[in-house]
Design a protein around this motif. Structure first.
Motif, mmCIF file in Angstrom:
data_model
loop_
_atom_site.group_PDB
_atom_site.id
_atom_site.type_symbol
_atom_site.label_atom_id
_atom_site.label_comp_id
_atom_site.label_asym_id
_atom_site.label_seq_id
_atom_site.Cartn_x
_atom_site.Cartn_y
_atom_site.Cartn_z
ATOM 1 N N ASP A 45 -6.271 2.266 4.774
ATOM 2 C CA ASP A 45 -5.260 3.055 5.470
ATOM 3 C C ASP A 45 -5.297 4.525 5.088
ATOM 4 O O ASP A 45 -4.571 5.342 5.644
ATOM 5 C CB ASP A 45 -3.858 2.464 5.264
ATOM 6 C CG ASP A 45 -3.439 2.364 3.813
ATOM 7 O OD1 ASP A 45 -4.154 2.894 2.928
ATOM 8 O OD2 ASP A 45 -2.379 1.758 3.547
ATOM 9 N N SER A 99 -4.963 0.994 0.538
ATOM 10 C CA SER A 99 -5.398 -0.355 0.895
ATOM 11 C C SER A 99 -6.902 -0.454 1.047
ATOM 12 O O SER A 99 -7.614 0.548 1.050
ATOM 13 C CB SER A 99 -4.728 -0.776 2.202
ATOM 14 O OG SER A 99 -5.235 -0.011 3.286
ATOM 15 N N SER A 112 0.823 -1.203 0.000
ATOM 16 C CA SER A 112 0.000 0.000 0.000
ATOM 17 C C SER A 112 0.858 1.254 0.000
ATOM 18 O O SER A 112 1.958 1.290 0.564
ATOM 19 C CB SER A 112 -0.917 0.008 1.227
ATOM 20 O OG SER A 112 -1.584 1.249 1.344
ATOM 21 N N THR A 152 -9.554 -2.711 3.657
ATOM 22 C CA THR A 152 -9.457 -3.443 4.915
ATOM 23 C C THR A 152 -9.645 -4.946 4.758
ATOM 24 O O THR A 152 -8.883 -5.746 5.298
ATOM 25 C CB THR A 152 -10.485 -2.884 5.915
ATOM 26 O OG1 THR A 152 -10.239 -1.486 6.093
ATOM 27 C CG2 THR A 152 -10.383 -3.580 7.255
ATOM 28 N N MET A 182 2.113 -7.938 10.251
ATOM 29 C CA MET A 182 0.977 -7.380 9.518
ATOM 30 C C MET A 182 -0.154 -6.974 10.458
ATOM 31 O O MET A 182 -0.772 -5.922 10.288
ATOM 32 C CB MET A 182 0.493 -8.395 8.488
ATOM 33 C CG MET A 182 -0.470 -7.834 7.477
ATOM 34 S SD MET A 182 -0.777 -9.014 6.144
ATOM 35 C CE MET A 182 -1.873 -7.995 5.123
ATOM 36 N N LEU A 196 0.715 -3.295 4.597
ATOM 37 C CA LEU A 196 -0.568 -3.654 4.014
ATOM 38 C C LEU A 196 -0.430 -3.747 2.505
ATOM 39 O O LEU A 196 0.579 -3.348 1.930
ATOM 40 C CB LEU A 196 -1.625 -2.612 4.399
ATOM 41 C CG LEU A 196 -1.816 -2.394 5.902
ATOM 42 C CD1 LEU A 196 -2.750 -1.216 6.145
ATOM 43 C CD2 LEU A 196 -2.338 -3.653 6.582
ATOM 44 N N ASP A 211 -6.652 -7.221 3.517
ATOM 45 C CA ASP A 211 -5.560 -7.390 4.472
ATOM 46 C C ASP A 211 -5.948 -8.283 5.647
ATOM 47 O O ASP A 211 -5.122 -9.041 6.156
ATOM 48 C CB ASP A 211 -5.101 -6.024 4.977
ATOM 49 C CG ASP A 211 -4.354 -5.244 3.910
ATOM 50 O OD1 ASP A 211 -3.390 -5.788 3.343
ATOM 51 O OD2 ASP A 211 -4.740 -4.097 3.633
ATOM 52 N N GLY A 226 0.433 -3.190 10.758
ATOM 53 C CA GLY A 226 -0.407 -2.818 9.632
ATOM 54 C C GLY A 226 -1.851 -2.636 10.037
ATOM 55 O O GLY A 226 -2.370 -1.520 10.107
ATOM 56 N N ILE A 227 -2.506 -3.734 10.335
ATOM 57 C CA ILE A 227 -3.952 -3.721 10.584
ATOM 58 C C ILE A 227 -4.306 -2.924 11.832
ATOM 59 O O ILE A 227 -5.194 -2.066 11.799
ATOM 60 C CB ILE A 227 -4.461 -5.168 10.683
ATOM 61 C CG1 ILE A 227 -4.321 -5.859 9.311
ATOM 62 C CG2 ILE A 227 -5.901 -5.213 11.155
ATOM 63 C CD1 ILE A 227 -4.515 -7.354 9.345
#
Length: 570
Positions: A228, A174, A151, A176, A208, A157, A179, A212-213
């Motif tokens: 994101d 990204s 991303s 959601t 991740m 991501l 991911d 990330g998440i």
């Protein structure tokens, strides 16, 4: 208290034009997750297809054998793989992707697929290992693409578009759902193949999830935003992203109880929404916005007109919610699945072929034909109750040979895997396993809010239960009897929304059975809830107590779990 699309519209994501030490034990799975005997195992595969799990409290089609169901799934996978699984990227040799149309602006690129498809494909490939001898190579190729097409907002991501150009790698923001599925698939991959090969699946999953998440998608109000590019205080969310059983797996591999808070909040959002807008149907709209939650307006984020209805995003929700009951036994998942199933069975007159591709929240059809991305999740939801056997049998017959397009076929295959018990539950993978000395030990508290909130609920290893004290009173306390004197050096408190601002951790070695003399080992004056991991110098203790002297909310004190850690008897 409880704080508690048109015919060829296959995918819905577009970048809007507007724009911690792990000490937790894994959650205990319900009894009955036995794996059938296998006549042989492929080398290096721990859960080869078919696993054919019987989930507690769930039903399967009863008019066909398990072997026949497994054959239908493997045949469908072979078709799906030949049709949609590609590895022809000149810009990324060895990279695999799931070919599918998109909606949204590809910004001058020729879109070949999406992060959504990548996530679906990665889950499917892991679950089909054993049937497909090349599954791990394919999976690693799918992961290679997911990482290359990072991303533009958060490099942990995946950008939502796959296009055959190096300029597309890192260009897109990204989405959601893609991911969430990718990270979950990495947990499955670790369970399936281990993490000592070319890819350390478990490390990749944790990175991740945490970097990330959690950083980009989990909002300050414990919802999930849309990408994101979205705000951390956003109140917009997509029910197709409410992957509740995924979040329990995230908790198990990270020890972050914040994921349980996300689950609880999303159930609360669902209950509030359906009570206000769909009390009879249990349906949710494609996008949910605001607080209290309500349907998004039409044409939300320029996606399509039906963003305020049960349409091609929300159609996926019944599978996501029933999985939380099947895999982890949450009765809230069953309640939601039962309401939705009761309505759709009546609406379709018991025939899955009568399901339409879209409904308003009151249950009036806005679509005109049956497609698997609507039908299959409704059938999956029905597996939560034996009263739905005829519905499940008819649905199986409709689903098993249905061939349509990328979106419907891919989601159909995920539902086929679930219905046949071939979507297994990943086991907890907490690092540095430390024994929770308090697990399932006797407990006593100064008070309880009511039935169901007893002291032992804080020591049962289950983050779906909790101890709660009387509301509005100080002080309150809860202690555990370890059974014998132990050397302890830390506790973990997993607070519900009602937390302690000021409290002490105390220990006692009294042998009378009712401790009187307590020794302070830790004192907190600025508690703010969440998860408190408290270390202190080793102390001998048979009893360990939390003594709350000032509440952080107007309510009481409430703990999901009170864990006690040590190394040995003194």
């Amino acid at each position: 208290m409880d704080l508690t699309r048109t015919k060829a519209l296959p995918i819905r994501h577009g970048k809007p034009k507007v724009l911690k030490m792990l000490l937790a034990l894994a959650l205990l799975l319900p009894a009955g997750f036995g794996i059938p005997a296998q006549t042989s195992y492929a080398a290096g595969i721990s859960k080869p297809f078919p696993q054919q799990v019987d989930y507690p409290g769930m039903i399967k089609p009863s008019h066909v054998t398990q072997n026949a169901m497994n054959k239908s799934v493997s045949d469908y996978y072979d078709y799906w793989k030949a049709t949609y699984l590609k590895h022809d990227l000149s810009s990324l040799p060895g990279g695999y992707y799931v070919k599918g149309d998109i909606t949204g602006d590809p910004e001058g690129f020729k879109a070949l697929g999406s992060s959504e498809g990548q996530g679906y494909g990665m889950i499917i490939t892991v679950l089909m290992a054993g049937h497909d001898p090349n599954a791990q190579n394919i999976y690693n190729g799918l992961f290679k693409t997911a990482r290359a097409y990072k991303s533009s907002g958060n490099p942990h991501l995946m950008g939502w578009v796959v296009a055959d150009s190096p300029k597309a790698q890192g260009h897109f923001g990204s989405a959601t759902d893609g991911d969430l599925d990718i990270a979950y698939s990495l947990i499955l991959a670790h369970q399936q193949w281990g993490s000592d090969g070319a890819v350390n699946y478990l490390d990749e999953a944790r990175t991740m999830i945490n970097d990330g998440i959690k950083v980009s998608y989990v909002t300050t109000n414990n919802r999930l935003n849309l990408g994101d590019w979205d705000a951390k205080d956003a109140l917009n969310t997509r029910p197709s992203d409410w992957m509740l059983s995924h979040f329990r797996a995230f908790y198990e591999v990270t020890g972050d109880a914040g994921w349980i808070q996300v689950i609880d909040n999303l159930y609360s959002v669902y209950d509030q929404f359906t009570a206000a807008y769909s009390p009879t149907t249990g349906l949710v709209s494609d996008f949910v916005v605001g607080n209290p939650p309500k349907p998004a307006p039409e044409w939300y984020l320029d996606e399509f007109k039906e963003t305020n209805q049960y349409y091609y995003n929300a159609s996926r929700f019944p599978l996501r919610v029933v999985m939380d009951y099947a895999f982890y036994g949450d009765p809230r998942g069953k309640a939601a699945a039962d309401k939705i199933t009761g309505w759709i069975k009546t609406k379709a007159n018991g025939s899955p072929a009568n399901i339409k591709n879209g409904y308003n929240l009151k249950g009036t059809a806005i679509g005109d034909y049956a497609t698997a991305v609507f039908v299959a999740p409704f059938i999956s939801a029905g597996t939560a109750d034996s009263a739905n056997q005829a519905w499940i049998n008819a649905g199986w017959d409709w689903m098993k040979n249905k061939r349509e397009d990328y979106f419907s076929d891919t989601y159909n295959l995920l539902n086929l895997l679930f219905i046949t018990g071939n979507w297994w539950v990943p086991e907890g993978q907490a690092e540095q396993p430390i024994i929770n000395l308090a697990l399932n030990k006797p407990a006593v508290s100064s008070s309880i809010e009511g039935s169901g909130f007893e002291a032992d609920k804080a020591f049962d290893g289950n983050l779906m239960s909790r101890w709660a004290s009387n509301e509005g009173s100080d002080p309150e306390w809860i202690y555990v009897d370890l059974g014998s004197v132990q050397s302890i050096s830390g506790v973990t408190l997993k607070w519900e929304a009602a937390y302690a601002k000021q409290y002490k951790i105390q220990v006692s070695t009294d042998s009378s059975g009712t401790p009187v003399q307590w020794t302070d080992v830790n004192s907190t004056t600025d508690g703010n809830g969440g998860v408190d991991e408290i270390d202190f110098s080793p102390h001998n203790a048979r009893y360990v107590r939390m003594l709350g002297s000032e509440r952080g909310t107007p309510y009481g004190y409430s703990l999901y779990e009170f864990e006690v850690y040590g190394t040995s008897s003194p």
